[in-house]
Scaffold this motif. Structure first.
Motif: not given
Length: 623
Positions: A398-418, A434-439
């Motif tokens: 955000h601070k250094f004006n990156v165009e796109r930020f793509v994070m690798i997530s997982t299906d384990k984030a859905v209704n997580p049990t761990n 973060m997307d709501k306040i950033s370019e």
């Protein structure tokens, strides 16, 4: 043998000279009969030396003395025919120029004899080579596996030829299978086509087949899966030659044969990418990949380089993986502007210096602790690395004006049990808020298990099989989504092209796979009988482990994108202030080193987080 090899070319030249002149003498005999033979033979004697020189010179031009005739193919024999025809034309031209009375008809007949003789002498090398290989094979101690070859095409002919000609081959071709009805009963290099894919189990049993080889380089993934399902009904080892795109110059050899992998059984078709769309945001840009030395991160780097970035920065805490990848990429792309940096995403100062110095345009955030059981034992470390690490990288982006930020997530984030899944859900919440306040366009890409990645179940099962078993499985009914590493990396890049900000992209993982079936298939592919040669033991679910995974939360919804394998969910969290407050409280809890308090705080931040179900609940689901 060494001296013989040195004299091989001169001997071959001498024999060719003799055979050329013999061809002309026989041509004269057949053209003029015995009564006139002596007269015309004397006439030929005047030009014999020049004719011989012309032929030998043409043979040199056609490089007939540079071939290994023990391994000669149709290409070499076509060269002999071409050389003899050109030599004959040159001879006729020479006779006409000097005005000699030698008949053109004799030259034409002599050309035919020359082709027969020259090809014949070279065929003798092939015959000798085949005879020698048979003798050596019979004399050697090599035990050859009885092989059934699927596919009666050019690839099958190549491998059968090599199996028969090589004394070191471990294969003995016994039968060929092909679905084309007209091929049944025909022979491929002396091996009979005995039936279609439906007949595989019966023929394998009747012919005592030990190995089944799929020799169809152009086979599609669906057809391959269907054939493999039939092959699994046998007790044979299953091997395959690579796809045609992996074969250099269309040549197939025994060295290219590989074992069938679980990836082949999944039957996933190749990913079709919008190359122009991906190139539009990667080409000539500076790309930063955190966790770039890991399974997904390294494959992302390989795929990114196809789109010619201006600079690639690999950021990783583990130097061994980073070094290996650096050596690989420098070898493949010597002109690449590559920076490999060692550091932790927990270190804000280190990250800041990297962003200041290199000003990346695109960030792929793959750095994370991902092993579920380990993170259950060390939940504080999961929070530090996954949650605070993601926030540090996102804040710099955000601070250094990156165009796109793509994070690798997982299906384990859905209704997580761990804990690991819960931390990944928090990461998603961070990038959405973060997307709501950033370019910068912040997005996450969510997918399931990746075959062959570090710590995945497949390498573990393979090691257990190599040790003679048993394969340990936590529950007979446990299921998981799977995709290949290249497929995951390609779809991550494609998702980045669709980024507008705040989305969670969900990859089409196909149908969930029972891990028990996966273990069973791996044992079969290794040539063993499940629960006889290699046991499968059920050990019970581990802490934090789910019986099945989900890819979407109910409130996120699911919408199509331009790509059939990529879907997008609605943003469900947008309050960065609340997220920062939660992280301050998390930091205090981490300082206290109170795991119980940490779990309660995770439950507050991620309302869908529930510790894994007890065995009674699992039994109820199974029923």
């Amino acid at each position: 043998m060494e001296n013989l090899g040195k004299w091989k070319k001169p001997i071959l030249i001498l024999s060719d000279a003799v055979l050329i002149n013999l061809a002309y003498i026989l041509a004269i005999y057949f053209r003029y009969n015995y009564t006139n033979f002596k007269f015309y033979a004397t006439d030929y004697k005047d030009i014999a030396l020049i004719v011989t020189v012309i032929y030998i010179a043409c043979f040199f031009i056609f490089k007939l003395y540079e071939s290994l005739w023990s391994y000669a193919s149709i290409d070499e024999f076509m060269l002999v025919i071409g050389a003899c025809l050109v030599s004959n034309l040159a001879t006729i031209a020479f006779i006409r120029i000097i005005g000699h009375s030698f008949a053109y008809g004799v030259s034409i007949i002599a050309c035919a004899f020359s082709i027969i003789f020259i090809v014949g002498i070279r065929m003798s090398f092939r015959i000798y080579g085949r005879f020698e290989s048979i003798v050596n094979c019979n004399a050697s101690k090599i035990t050859k596996a009885r092989v059934m070859i699927i596919g009666a095409g050019a690839a099958a002919a190549m491998v059968i030829k090599e199996m028969k000609s090589s004394s070191q081959s471990k294969y003995m071709p016994v039968a060929v299978i092909d679905d084309e009805a007209y091929k049944k009963g025909k022979n491929i290099m002396g091996v009979k086509v005995l039936g279609s894919r439906r007949d595989i189990p019966a023929i394998a049993s009747e012919k005592s087949i030990e190995t089944i080889l799929i020799a169809i380089p152009t086979i599609d993934e669906v057809d391959k899966k269907q054939i493999l399902e039939i092959c699994k009904k046998t007790n044979c080892k299953i091997e395959i030659i690579p796809g045609m795109y992996e074969i250099i110059n269309g040549k197939v050899s025994l060295n290219q044969i590989r074992k069938v992998e679980i990836e082949d059984l999944l039957g996933r078709s190749p990913v079709q990418l919008d190359m122009a769309g991906i190139a539009s945001y990667i080409h000539d840009k500076t790309i930063l990949v955190t966790g770039g030395g890991g399974s997904i991160g390294s494959e992302l780097c390989r795929q990114i380089l196809k789109f010619e970035p201006k600079q690639l920065i690999i950021f990783d805490i583990y130097e061994n993986n980073a070094y290996d990848l650096q050596m690989e990429l420098k070898y493949k792309y010597p002109k690449l502007d590559l920076k490999v940096l060692i550091g932790s995403v927990r270190d804000k100062a280190r990250l800041k210096s990297v962003f200041e110095k290199y000003s990346p345009n695109i960030v792929f955030h793959a750095a994370a602790h991902k092993h579920v059981p380990l993170m259950e034992e060390s939940p504080m470390e999961a929070i530090k690395n996954n949650v605070f690490g993601t926030y540090n990288v996102a804040e710099c982006a955000h601070k250094f004006n990156v165009e796109r930020f793509v994070m690798i997530s997982t299906d384990k984030a859905v209704n997580p049990t761990n804990v690991m899944g819960a931390t990944k859900r928090m990461c998603e919440m961070i990038i959405q808020s973060m997307d709501k306040i950033s370019e910068t366009h912040f997005v996450a890409v969510r997918f399931g298990n990746v075959l062959g990645s570090n710590g995945s179940v497949i390498p573990l099962f393979k090691k257990q099989i190599e040790r003679g078993g048993p394969i340990t499985l936590t529950n007979k009914y446990i299921t998981r989504f799977f995709m290949t590493i290249p497929e995951a990396a390609q779809l991550v890049l494609q998702s980045g092209a669709y980024a507008q900000g705040g989305e969670i992209f969900v990859l089409d993982m196909g149908q969930p796979v029972k891990i028990y079936d996966l273990a069973w298939d791996l044992i079969k592919l290794s040539g063993f009988v499940p629960n006889k040669d290699i046991k499968i033991e059920i050990t019970g679910l581990r802490p934090g482990e789910k019986l099945y995974e989900e890819l979407m939360m109910s409130e996120e919804g699911l919408a199509n994108t331009k790509h059939e394998k990529i879907f997008v969910g609605r943003p469900t969290f947008s309050d960065l202030g609340e997220m920062k407050e939660n992280m301050k409280e998390l930091a205090v809890v981490i300082e206290s080193d109170d795991v119980g308090l940490l779990i309660k705080k995770i439950e507050e931040i991620v309302p869908t987080y529930k510790r894994n179900m007890d065995e009674s609940a699992i039994t109820k689901i199974q029923e």
